[in-house]
Design an enzyme around this catalytic site. Structure first.
Site, short mmCIF file in Angstrom:
data_model
loop_
_atom_site.label_atom_id
_atom_site.label_comp_id
_atom_site.label_asym_id
_atom_site.label_seq_id
_atom_site.Cartn_x
_atom_site.Cartn_y
_atom_site.Cartn_z
CB SER A 1 -47.25 -26.58 61.38
OG SER A 1 -45.92 -26.26 61.05
CG ASP B 1 -42.45 -28.18 67.11
OD1 ASP B 1 -43.64 -28.50 67.21
OD2 ASP B 1 -41.92 -27.88 66.02
CG HIS C 1 -44.03 -30.22 63.53
ND1 HIS C 1 -44.07 -29.06 64.29
CD2 HIS C 1 -44.44 -29.86 62.29
CE1 HIS C 1 -44.47 -28.05 63.52
NE2 HIS C 1 -44.71 -28.52 62.31
#
Length: 516
Positions: A243, A350, A399
């Site tokens: 991330s 995502d 994610h």
């Protein structure tokens, strides 16, 4: 109570000397018969050893290991090796400590947002020359208002005051070969995210500013400290992150390589692994004012943030975007300027990207406009990845991946992520050998290893059209959904879509189930 006897932890010199220690012969009345039997056993052992040594080239004994035969079944092989090690050394196995331990930075001027000391968690692996440094993710804040709000709701991402003393690694940080077949024995370093600046900041806390933003400096200090713990003798440093940490890898991997080179550590190969950090500066589905981190368009949030943080960009990218350095936070713009090799892991759909684009998949069926936007997003992301040499991009709605315990289960075109990373390792190693044999300034590429793909991207166009995608649960009922149930839940009309594609609905359903 029985006491466990610890056997020596010295490895035998060669396979021929690996013998189970003879159990002390029981005392029997017929002592002569027993001694004759022992003598015969000793003679047999000597004959076997002599046979094993015949034809052997004189010189130091070694283990000529060839792993090609076990590569297809590496997981099972590693489990067997681990079980063998633990059975040979039961006392050592009992004392194995798999946790990473917290160390605060010695340089106390490099801090988290609130001025508390920054630090890292480490599990050393003596003898290993591979180091894995992982950058944690967790969004960001870009002005006083959003940072105040973050401090109230997510203080652990801005302060080290409540960090635990240990952390257990999972996924690529796991010390278990069953969960992490190729990196389990590396030196593991987890760097907690407490700078809220996508790992880019260089600004200390002062009387005039309420927060420090020192993400870039935290990485630099961690590397300096690790040089005193064995990193100076490393062969490979893999800078990984998920991330915001994945974007942090793209922003910092060249800095780390330059830091080591400038200090004379030219033998360390620095590489990057960016997971779920390849964001697009695309147009939102619904435009909203830039009031909070979640709804603010990525471009606008980063433009404000880079000024607020004193963000430091890779030099080559900064020169390519003078005055608009914010471009360097977006993977497809910074990647072509990087000198270090980087492996990109990115879900084509995502969840964080959809969130900042104001597509919220919660309960209500998706409207046709949203559905088209989601499909277009997948196409746009796919097009930005064409120039990436090593990548893993499943058509899933999710994610983060590399620290998930299920990270080995996801496949693209029949290849798992750990396998793809192993192939990448081999290709970089092969390229080093090719270039060293052609001179230090050569940039020739070794031919790809057959059956070892590096460029893995799904071609099917819908979220979760890959059957190995992580399980999705209905947010209301908690029930697991297969790909067709999920698409119906999102308002996907199989009949209508089949008509638009000019195909039979049953054929379309078959394609969805097979992930084609």
């Amino acid at each position: 109570s029985k006491r466990t006897r610890c056997v020596s932890n010295e490895l035998p010199a060669s396979p021929s000397t690996l013998r189970i220690a003879p159990v002390e012969a029981r005392r029997v009345r017929s002592g002569r018969a027993e001694s004759r039997r022992v003598q015969q056993q000793q003679q047999q052992q000597q004959q076997q050893q002599a046979a094993a040594h015949r034809g052997r080239v004189e010189g130091p004994e070694s283990f000529p290991l060839d792993f090609t035969a076990v590569e297809g079944n590496m997981n099972n092989f590693m489990v067997q090796i681990k079980n063998l090690a633990q059975s040979l050394y039961p006392c050592s196995a009992q004392k194995l400590d798999h946790d990473m331990k917290l160390q605060f930075l010695k340089n106390v001027s490099v801090t988290c947002n609130d001025g508390s000391p920054a630090g890292y968690y480490i599990k050393e692996s003596k003898g290993s020359k591979r180091w894995l440094l992982f950058l944690e993710g967790g969004w960001y804040c870009f002005n006083r208002q959003t940072c105040d709000s973050r401090y109230e709701t997510m203080r652990e991402l801005m302060s080290s005051t409540k960090w635990p003393q240990t952390r257990r690694g999972t996924g690529i940080l796991s010390p278990q070969p069953e969960e992490n077949p190729h990196w389990w024995n590396a030196n593991m370093v987890f760097i907690p995210y407490c700078s809220s600046d996508v790992w880019s900041g260089t600004t200390p806390k002062t009387d005039h500013s309420d927060y420090a933003f020192m993400g870039s400096l935290i990485i630099k200090e961690v590397v300096n400290e690790l040089l005193t713990k064995g990193l100076d003798n490393a062969k490979v440093l893999l800078l990984a992150g998920s991330s915001a940490g994945g974007t942090g890898v793209l922003v910092n991997v060249d800095h780390v390589a330059e830091q080591l080179q400038s200090q004379g550590y030219r033998g360390v190969q620095v590489r990057g692994l960016a997971d779920s950090g390849w964001f697009l500066d695309n147009k939102q589905y619904k435009f909203t004012d830039c009031l909070d981190t979640i709804s603010c368009a990525p471009t606008e949030a980063i433009k404000r943030g880079i000024r607020y943080w004193g963000g430091l960009m890779p030099e080559s990218c900064r020169q390519a975007h003078v005055g608009e350095e914010w471009n360097c936070f977006f993977g497809y713009k910074v990647y072509p300027t990087l000198k270090s090799p980087v492996f990109v892991v990115q879900w084509l759909f995502d969840e964080a990207q959809l969130t900042v684009d104001n597509i919220h998949l919660t309960g209500q069926p998706v409207h046709e406009g949203q559905w088209r936007y989601i499909q277009t997003l997948g196409q746009e992301l796919r097009s930005t990845l064409h120039t990436v040499q090593a990548m893993f991009a499943p058509a899933c709605l999710s994610h983060e991946l590399i620290t998930r315990t299920h990270w080995m289960d996801i496949q693209v075109k029949g290849t798992s992520l750990p396998r793809a990373l192993h192939c990448w390792d081999r290709s970089l190693q092969d390229n080093l050998h090719v270039n060293s044999s052609h001179g230090s300034h050569s940039h020739q590429k070794a031919p790809p290893v057959r059956g070892c793909p590096l460029h893995l991207i799904d071609s099917c166009p819908w979220p979760h059209c890959n059957p190995s995608c992580p399980t999705i649960r209905d947010q209301v009922t908690g029930q697991e959904m297969n790909s067709i149930q999920f698409l119906k839940h999102m308002g996907f009309d199989v009949q209508k879509m089949a008509q638009q594609q000019g195909m039979d609905p049953r054929k379309l359903l078959g394609m969805l189930n097979n992930g084609n």
